[in-house]
Design a protein around this motif. Structure first.
Motif, PDB file in Angstrom:
ATOM      1  N   GLN A 185       0.830  -1.161  -0.042  1.00 31.15           N
ATOM      2  CA  GLN A 185      -0.120   0.159  -0.060  1.00 31.15           C
ATOM      3  C   GLN A 185       0.847   1.356  -0.043  1.00 31.15           C
ATOM      4  N   ALA A 186       1.965   1.214   0.826  1.00 34.83           N
ATOM      5  CA  ALA A 186       2.823   2.318   0.663  1.00 34.83           C
ATOM      6  C   ALA A 186       3.399   2.645  -0.522  1.00 34.83           C
ATOM      7  N   ALA A 187       3.513   1.753  -1.370  1.00 35.99           N
ATOM      8  CA  ALA A 187       4.119   1.913  -2.648  1.00 35.99           C
ATOM      9  C   ALA A 187       3.199   2.592  -3.603  1.00 35.99           C
ATOM     10  N   ARG A 188       1.715   2.632  -3.200  1.00 33.43           N
ATOM     11  CA  ARG A 188       0.797   3.226  -3.760  1.00 33.43           C
ATOM     12  C   ARG A 188       0.549   4.799  -3.239  1.00 33.43           C
ATOM     13  N   GLY A 189       1.466   5.178  -2.244  1.00 34.87           N
ATOM     14  CA  GLY A 189       1.210   6.459  -1.803  1.00 34.87           C
ATOM     15  C   GLY A 189       0.533   6.290  -0.281  1.00 34.87           C
ATOM     16  N   THR A 190       0.186   5.172   0.273  1.00 32.76           N
ATOM     17  CA  THR A 190      -0.541   5.340   1.556  1.00 32.76           C
ATOM     18  C   THR A 190       0.494   5.615   2.796  1.00 32.76           C
TER      19      THR A 190
END
Length: 261
Positions: free
Chosen positions: A87-92
């Protein structure tokens, strides 16, 4: 999720919702009541999480932020950390509260394996919220009841950053004789110290309330330092209002005083 007591998810949901952030939950454990009562029952929901995350991915659910708290096992930590990385890789944004200890010791029912699980979570954290005791366990630093110097808390913060988290808030720490929240913001490169006056009563869940309010302000675009200060002041007001409660083990009755945050 505690069945009896305003802690963990039961404390964070009303706060974040009141602040205007639609909030969803994935319990890492179902707990009969707050651990302060001395007797409790815990249901590990790791298998449920392992079945839920693929469904969420298939349905395309995404989030502006994820906040993690109590982690039951190393297996669960790996599952959650892996999902957070995706999810962090998607900006979360990833917020990690390594709930496991206070007053120099681990909570009832929590063993050394939990420390390793929480270290795993630090590797994905945009912001970690350990209290002083938890920070000591996570960094292998001896706990000192009398507190630390400003230089020493800076070293602890740097050690936490080496574990992988970007920004840090160490709560409930005495620095040069003053109870404080000590922090580092990776967006500004600033170390800071926020002193506060302590009310001599203990409520479980105040750390969850603090992190929820702080997250709410950050998601509204405010800097870490001012978000932490606002969260500290709100928690002070909540404790002060409820300090004469007869059963403090249950936590703060948030629904009656959300206007104070």
């Amino acid at each position: 999720m505690a069945g009896y007591g305003k802690v963990a998810t039961a404390a964070m949901l009303p706060v974040l919702s009141y602040m205007g952030h639609p909030t969803f939950n994935l319990p890492t454990a179902l707990v009969s009541n707050t651990l302060d009562y001395g007797k409790f029952n815990i249901l590990d929901t790791t298998d449920y999480i392992a079945g839920t995350l693929p469904v969420w991915k298939e349905l395309g659910f995404s989030f502006d932020a994820i906040s993690t708290g109590f982690i039951v096992s190393e297996r669960q930590a790996r599952l959650i950390a892996s999902y957070c990385k995706e999810q962090a890789a998607r900006g979360t944004l990833i917020f990690v509260d390594p709930i496991m200890a206070d007053w120099g010791k681990l909570y009832n029912g929590i063993g050394p394996g939990t420390v390793e699980s929480m270290k795993e979570m630090l590797t994905v954290a945009d912001l970690a919220f350990p209290n002083y005791t938890e920070a000591c366990f996570l960094t292998g630093t001896p706990y000192r009841k009398e507190g630390v110097s400003q230089g020493e808390i800076g070293q602890i913060i740097d050690s936490l950053r080496k574990e992988g988290c970007k920004s840090v808030l160490v709560t409930s720490v005495t620095v040069d004789g003053q109870t404080s929240v000590a922090g580092f913001s990776h967006t500004t490169g600033e170390y800071f110290l926020l002193p506060y006056n302590e009310i001599p009563v203990v409520f479980p869940g105040t750390g969850d309330i603090f992190s929820a309010i702080c997250i709410g302000h950050i998601l509204n675009g405010e800097p870490l330092r001012s978000s932490a200060r606002k969260a500290m002041d709100a928690v002070y007001r909540l404790i002060d209002l409820n300090k004469d409660a007869t059963d403090r083990y249950c936590g703060i009755p948030l629904e009656r005083c959300l206007n104070l945050i």
